[in-house]
Write a protein that holds these residues in place. Structure first.
Motif, short mmCIF file in Angstrom:
data_model
loop_
_atom_site.label_atom_id
_atom_site.label_comp_id
_atom_site.label_asym_id
_atom_site.label_seq_id
_atom_site.Cartn_x
_atom_site.Cartn_y
_atom_site.Cartn_z
N UNK A 39 0.82 -1.20 0.00
CA UNK A 39 0.00 0.00 0.00
C UNK A 39 0.86 1.26 0.00
N UNK A 40 1.95 1.25 0.79
CA UNK A 40 2.82 2.42 0.85
C UNK A 40 3.45 2.73 -0.49
N UNK A 41 3.91 1.70 -1.18
CA UNK A 41 4.51 1.89 -2.51
C UNK A 41 3.46 2.39 -3.49
N UNK A 42 2.29 1.81 -3.46
CA UNK A 42 1.24 2.18 -4.39
C UNK A 42 0.76 3.61 -4.15
N UNK A 58 -1.77 -1.55 -10.63
CA UNK A 58 -1.70 -2.20 -11.93
C UNK A 58 -0.45 -1.76 -12.69
N UNK A 59 -0.10 -0.49 -12.56
CA UNK A 59 1.07 0.04 -13.25
C UNK A 59 2.35 -0.64 -12.77
N UNK A 60 2.47 -0.83 -11.46
CA UNK A 60 3.66 -1.50 -10.91
C UNK A 60 3.76 -2.92 -11.44
N UNK A 64 6.82 -4.06 -13.89
CA UNK A 64 7.74 -5.11 -13.43
C UNK A 64 7.84 -6.23 -14.46
N UNK A 65 6.69 -6.62 -15.03
CA UNK A 65 6.69 -7.68 -16.04
C UNK A 65 7.43 -7.22 -17.30
N UNK A 66 7.22 -5.98 -17.72
CA UNK A 66 7.90 -5.47 -18.91
C UNK A 66 9.40 -5.33 -18.69
N UNK A 289 11.80 3.98 -18.51
CA UNK A 289 10.38 4.27 -18.48
C UNK A 289 9.64 3.67 -17.32
N UNK A 290 10.29 2.76 -16.58
CA UNK A 290 9.63 2.10 -15.44
C UNK A 290 9.57 3.02 -14.23
N UNK A 291 8.63 2.73 -13.32
CA UNK A 291 8.54 3.49 -12.08
C UNK A 291 9.75 3.23 -11.21
N UNK A 292 10.09 4.21 -10.38
CA UNK A 292 11.26 4.12 -9.52
C UNK A 292 11.02 4.97 -8.29
N UNK A 293 11.22 4.42 -7.10
CA UNK A 293 11.13 5.20 -5.87
C UNK A 293 12.43 5.05 -5.10
N UNK A 294 12.82 6.10 -4.38
CA UNK A 294 14.04 6.05 -3.60
C UNK A 294 13.78 6.49 -2.16
#
Length: 393
Positions: A39-42, A58-60, A64-66, A289-294
């Motif tokens: 939930x925190x990541x989303x 859904x985006x994550x 991840x699959x791509x 192009x993928x999501x990234x959090x730091x």
């Protein structure tokens, strides 16, 4: 590269007080509660992208699959047959140079895009520029590397830089067919100051923890930035010994490892600075192009997207680092060494970023209406070359 340790801003002291476990994580935080972690990541990604939490979830999963598909295609295609890949919406686009490669990409469920330059061609240009920087200097050139979307090596230069070294580098880059862009930022390694969660180096300056790992004998190791551990001997976390110096690779690369003290438990999780954490399930590299959090002690938990792979960055003073991944999450000084993740996949440790002057401080781009540009040292290279196994949950 030592910096005086500043007083801790009150706003970040609250985040420290919310921690309940004396454990070192990517950032430092409590052990993961799986539903809360997801939930925190989303929620963080939804805030960053302006979407709903369901859309972020859904985006994550899609990205991840791509990214995993991109890694498989990168391994199977020769450098002469392709030139990188990127995520565009809900599909993976792969730059190819041959009809055979295009057929393989289609068979894998991705979209091929025919380009003129192969990965081998782009790597050769970047290698020429790397050699030039290390022998003749790079002046006010900030960074350079291949961009699969433009099928060119892009070179970012500080606005107003017109010294001889800069001009020589730019002339060589343009001769080689690189694209040159000007920027108002200055790129720095982020080892210094401004407090929150942290570890302290030689009681003088501060960085952020990255990921937990184990060596071949099963001993715990903290992976962080090399410019944090360079020349250092004492590392403390919340007033107690974090561990001892194990290795440093900087410049050239930017990682450092700390042999963790038995008084701390390394947790396979990344702190999201809201009392929760994101678990680390693996280390599949994210595609462009993928999501990234730091996670980092100065700017806490921020998110963006991967914008480039294998970038070479000029930190000044002869400190040139190659092989970094570029992204758009906000990163500032003190975040160095912090954990970068895409979904639950560990990506790397924060190295540096493009910082802008504002009110006497250096801040990330979004705080002054500019695009963020930050860099991390990819983790898989560290694990392989240091003989480490990532802690996962």
């Amino acid at each position: 590269m030592t910096h005086p340790r500043p007083a801790r801003p009150r706003v970040l002291t609250l985040a420290v007080a919310a921690l309940t476990a004396c454990a070192v994580v990517g950032g430092v935080g409590p052990a993961p509660a799986s539903a809360e972690a997801r939930s925190g990541m989303e929620q963080a990604l939804a805030r960053s992208e302006g979407t709903t939490v369901a859309q972020a979830r859904q985006q994550i999963a899609t990205e991840n699959a791509l990214s995993a598909k991109a890694a498989r295609l990168d391994a199977s295609l020769a450098d002469s047959e392709h030139a990188g890949s990127w995520i565009a919406g809900d599909e993976l686009v792969v730059a190819v140079t041959t009809d055979e490669a295009a057929a393989e990409v289609r068979a894998a469920g991705a979209r091929p895009e025919t380009v003129r330059r192969s990965q081998a061609d782009l790597d050769a240009v970047q290698a020429r520029l790397d050699r030039l920087a290390r022998t003749g200097g790079a002046g006010g050139v900030l960074s350079w590397g291949a961009d699969p979307r433009s099928n060119a090596v892009t070179v970012e230069v500080a606005a107003g830089a017109d010294d001889a070294a800069t001009e020589a580098f730019v002339a060589e880059a343009e001769e080689l067919g690189a694209e040159v862009v000007r920027s108002g930022a200055e790129i720095r390694p982020l080892a210094s100051v401004l407090g929150g969660q942290e570890y302290v180096i030689d009681n003088a300056y501060v960085c952020s923890t990255g990921f937990g790992a184990r060596d071949s004998a099963g001993r715990p190791v903290v992976v962080t930035a090399g410019h944090c551990t360079e020349g250092a001997s004492r590392f403390t976390f919340r007033g107690t010994t974090l561990g001892t110096h194990r290795s440093t690779r900087f410049p050239g690369d930017d990682w450092g490892t700390i042999a963790a003290a038995s008084t701390h438990t390394l947790v396979a999780a990344v702190d999201t600075y809201d009392g929760s954490s994101v678990r680390v399930a693996g280390s599949t590299a994210a595609a462009v192009g993928a999501n990234l959090c730091k996670s980092g002690r100065t700017t806490d938990w921020t998110c963006g997207r991967v914008t480039g792979l294998n970038r070479t960055v000029n930190y000044g003073g002869g400190d040139i680092v190659s092989g970094l991944t570029e992204h758009t999450a906000c990163v500032e000084q003190g975040d160095s060494g912090g954990a970068n993740v895409s979904g639950t996949q560990a990506q790397g440790v924060s190295s540096g970023g493009a910082l802008y002057s504002s009110g006497g401080s250096l801040v990330c781009g979004e705080k002054v209406g500019q695009r963020n540009a930050a860099y991390f040292q990819p983790l898989n290279e560290v694990l392989q070359r240091e003989g480490l196994r990532l802690l996962t949950s």
